[in-house]
Design a protein around this motif. Structure first.
Motif, PDB file in Angstrom:
ATOM      1  N   LEU A  33      43.118 -11.993 -17.221  1.00 48.58           N
ATOM      2  CA  LEU A  33      42.267 -11.545 -16.111  1.00 48.58           C
ATOM      3  C   LEU A  33      42.882 -11.865 -14.754  1.00 48.58           C
ATOM      4  O   LEU A  33      42.684 -11.121 -13.792  1.00 48.58           O
ATOM      5  N   TRP A  85      40.318  -5.416 -23.861  1.00 45.60           N
ATOM      6  CA  TRP A  85      39.733  -5.228 -22.531  1.00 45.60           C
ATOM      7  C   TRP A  85      39.763  -3.757 -22.112  1.00 45.60           C
ATOM      8  O   TRP A  85      40.829  -3.131 -22.094  1.00 45.60           O
ATOM      9  N   ARG A  86      38.604  -3.242 -21.840  1.00 44.53           N
ATOM     10  CA  ARG A  86      38.398  -1.878 -21.347  1.00 44.53           C
ATOM     11  C   ARG A  86      38.971  -0.792 -22.264  1.00 44.53           C
ATOM     12  O   ARG A  86      39.304   0.298 -21.804  1.00 44.53           O
ATOM     13  N   THR A 101      42.497 -15.480 -22.092  1.00 41.26           N
ATOM     14  CA  THR A 101      41.597 -14.625 -21.316  1.00 41.26           C
ATOM     15  C   THR A 101      41.812 -14.856 -19.826  1.00 41.26           C
ATOM     16  O   THR A 101      41.927 -13.898 -19.052  1.00 41.26           O
ATOM     17  N   ASN A 108      43.575  -8.290 -27.797  1.00 43.18           N
ATOM     18  CA  ASN A 108      42.996  -7.959 -26.496  1.00 43.18           C
ATOM     19  C   ASN A 108      42.469  -6.528 -26.551  1.00 43.18           C
ATOM     20  O   ASN A 108      43.229  -5.601 -26.832  1.00 43.18           O
ATOM     21  N   SER A 117      34.421 -12.713 -23.460  1.00 44.21           N
ATOM     22  CA  SER A 117      34.011 -11.581 -22.629  1.00 44.21           C
ATOM     23  C   SER A 117      33.967 -12.026 -21.178  1.00 44.21           C
ATOM     24  O   SER A 117      33.932 -13.224 -20.880  1.00 44.21           O
ATOM     25  N   VAL A 147      36.931  -9.147 -23.895  1.00 44.03           N
ATOM     26  CA  VAL A 147      38.353  -9.241 -23.587  1.00 44.03           C
ATOM     27  C   VAL A 147      39.131  -9.449 -24.886  1.00 44.03           C
ATOM     28  O   VAL A 147      39.969  -8.636 -25.260  1.00 44.03           O
TER      29      VAL A 147
END
Length: 161
Positions: A102, A9-10, A98, A7, A60, A44
């Motif tokens: 999320l 993510w960001r 994912t 992972n 993503s 992600v």
């Protein structure tokens, strides 16, 4: 086949973003006009083949407001797996990981999304995965877009419309 899922993510990891862009460009995966660097910030999960350490799959998500579903915000989900690494169950595993990530993230996000939305572009999936609700992922068919692609949605637990 063993694959590693990570992972990101960001997370701003420049060398990984470069790998993502290279993967998309080598496989001609982005639509014309898409900014690969911007899109890479939406990733992600990445999937790597451990022996070579190369990326072989990506999920993503980007926040979109979907007019047809009461103007609610959704994470627009995308997935791509290199054809050499498409093994049974991998798409579902990546989608579920994912989706669940999320869903947890959205609980603390001020622009809260009510769920996950995807447009199925793969003709094989459209033809052969035509259940109203996909059993493993709980993604629900809600119609087709103008190009005939399936649109599917998953609402996060407790979402209000």
């Amino acid at each position: 086949m063993t694959l590693n899922i990570e992972n990101i993510w960001r997370k701003d990891i420049p060398h990984v973003r470069d790998e993502i862009v290279a993967f998309w460009e080598a496989n001609k995966l982005l639509p014309p006009g898409a900014d690969a660097r911007d899109r890479a910030m939406q990733v992600v999960l990445i999937v790597r083949e451990p022996a070579a350490g190369k990326i072989c799959g990506i999920t993503s998500a980007d926040v979109v407001q979907f007019k047809q579903l009461n103007n609610n915000n959704f994470f627009l989900f995308r997935i791509v797996i290199h054809p050499d690494f498409r093994v049974p169950g991998l798409v579902d595993k990546m989608l579920i990981e994912t989706r669940d990530f999320l869903e947890e993230f959205s609980k603390t996000d001020p622009g809260r999304c009510v769920g996950l939305l995807t447009v199925v572009e793969n003709p094989g999936l459209i033809k052969h995965r035509n259940e109203a609700v996909w059993p493993a992922t709980k993604m629900v068919y809600i119609g087709n877009d103008k190009q005939g692609r399936h649109i599917r949605v998953y609402y996060f637990k407790g979402s209000r419309i």
